[in-house]
Enzyme design. Structure first.
Site, PDB file in Angstrom:
ATOM      1  CB  ALA A   1      -4.230   4.694   8.728  1.00  0.00           C
TER       2      ALA A   1
ATOM      3  CB  ILE B   1      -0.300   4.209  11.280  1.00  0.00           C
ATOM      4  CG1 ILE B   1      -0.612   5.289  10.558  1.00  0.00           C
ATOM      5  CG2 ILE B   1      -0.316   2.705  10.666  1.00  0.00           C
ATOM      6  CD1 ILE B   1       0.715   5.571   9.395  1.00  0.00           C
ATOM      7  CE  LYS B   2      -5.635  -2.086  15.723  1.00  0.00           C
ATOM      8  NZ  LYS B   2      -7.141  -2.083  16.312  1.00  0.00           N
ATOM      9  CB  THR B   3       1.114  -1.635  11.896  1.00  0.00           C
ATOM     10  OG1 THR B   3       1.191  -2.623  10.777  1.00  0.00           O
ATOM     11  CG2 THR B   3       2.307  -1.306  12.608  1.00  0.00           C
TER      12      THR B   3
END
Ligand code: R5P
Length: 293
Positions: free
Chosen positions: A172, A202-204
């Site tokens: 995500a 998850i990439k943030t």
């Protein structure tokens, strides 16, 4: 065929040695199936537990981004240094040689451009094509707070369901709209929603204040997005801080391929991520490698 008469009495049952049941090295991933874990273990280095993903998928909504005008010329030489390539199927098929040994994270959401509302994405790649391309994960943009928030979340949950059928993880990617505050509360919210709804990692973005609380409250691995190009030492410092504060690596694009020396930069980023090299020493490495060219 072995001669049955010569078969020795089997004696190698090692009844005194219990079979080892090993935990999986990646945060929150121990209950996944074998294929899913195997793909994640190709993306994340099982020794460091981290990854340096090279993100070159920007063209799917913004065309030939600076540094990505000629992926064959500018990016293919960097591939040996990347742990993983994140890109679209168009670039994969047209430019990347199929003899590549690197795990592929395929961008599977799309349908918008910088000329329109970016959050209005759909799933843009059939699962069959991801399987055909032998990908190790599928990346979906999630726009928490965006105009099409619900649609983007459902895009992600659909990919989690479909990918789980075939053992392919879903990444995500938390997108930040122009109108949204890029603060720690937002990233805690966005990453946690993605994890709760099944994203495998998850990439943030990194935030200066309390980034460790984003990592701590997210039960699956986080990889840090690079964002806009900043000076090389600053980008190395950001990557260093992110992994020291709990990120399981980086998914960087512009801060690598727009660096003065992209190949020196990706090697410096690797030193920070996998060897916990300090930003200053990694910057020395960057300058040394750059001057050798
Ligand atoms: C953007 O949506 C794409 O997913 C990029 O892969 C992402 O922004 C990472 O690239 P950068 O480090 O340039 O921000």
């Amino acid at each position: 065929m072995p001669d049955v008469d010569e078969m020795k009495e089997a004696k190698q049952y090692y009844t005194d040695i219990p079979q080892k049941t090993e935990g999986f090295f990646l945060k929150g991933s121990n209950s996944l199936d074998w294929g899913m874990k195997n793909r994640l273990a190709r993306i994340f280095n099982p020794v460091s537990g981290r990854t340096v993903m090279l993100a070159i998928d920007h063209g799917y909504f913004q065309g030939p981004t600076t540094g990505l005008e000629r992926i064959d010329v500018n990016i293919l030489p960097l591939v040996p240094y990347a742990d993983t390539l994140m890109l679209t199927r168009g670039i994969l098929r047209s430019i990347v040689p199929p003899s590549i040994q690197k795990p592929i994270v395929l961008r599977v959401s799309g349908g918008t451009s910088i000329l329109k509302e970016l959050s209005n994405e759909e799933i843009a790649v059939d699962i069959e094509d991801s399987i055909r391309l032998n990908v190790c994960a599928m990346a979906v943009q999630v726009f928490i707070g965006g105009e099409y928030e619900r649609q983007s979340i459902i895009n992600m949950t659909k990919m989690v369901d479909i990918g789980t059928r075939y053992g392919i993880p879903t990444l995500a990617v938390t997108a930040v709209g122009k109108e949204m505050a890029r603060d720690v509360r937002y990233f805690r919210l966005a990453t946690r929603i993605c994890a709760e709804l099944g994203a495998h990692y998850i990439k943030t973005y990194y935030v200066e204040k309390d980034f460790e609380t984003v990592c701590a409250s997210c039960p699956v691995p986080i990889v840090m997005a690079g964002g806009k190009k900043i000076p090389e030492l600053d980008a190395l410092t950001m990557a260093y801080n992110a992994v020291q504060q709990g990120a399981s690596g980086v998914d960087m694009g512009r801060n690598i391929f727009q660096a003065e020396s992209p190949s020196a930069m990706i090697q410096a980023v690797k030193a920070v991520v996998h060897n916990s090299e300090t930003p200053e020493k990694a910057f020395d490495l960057y300058n040394t490698l750059r001057n050798q060219q």
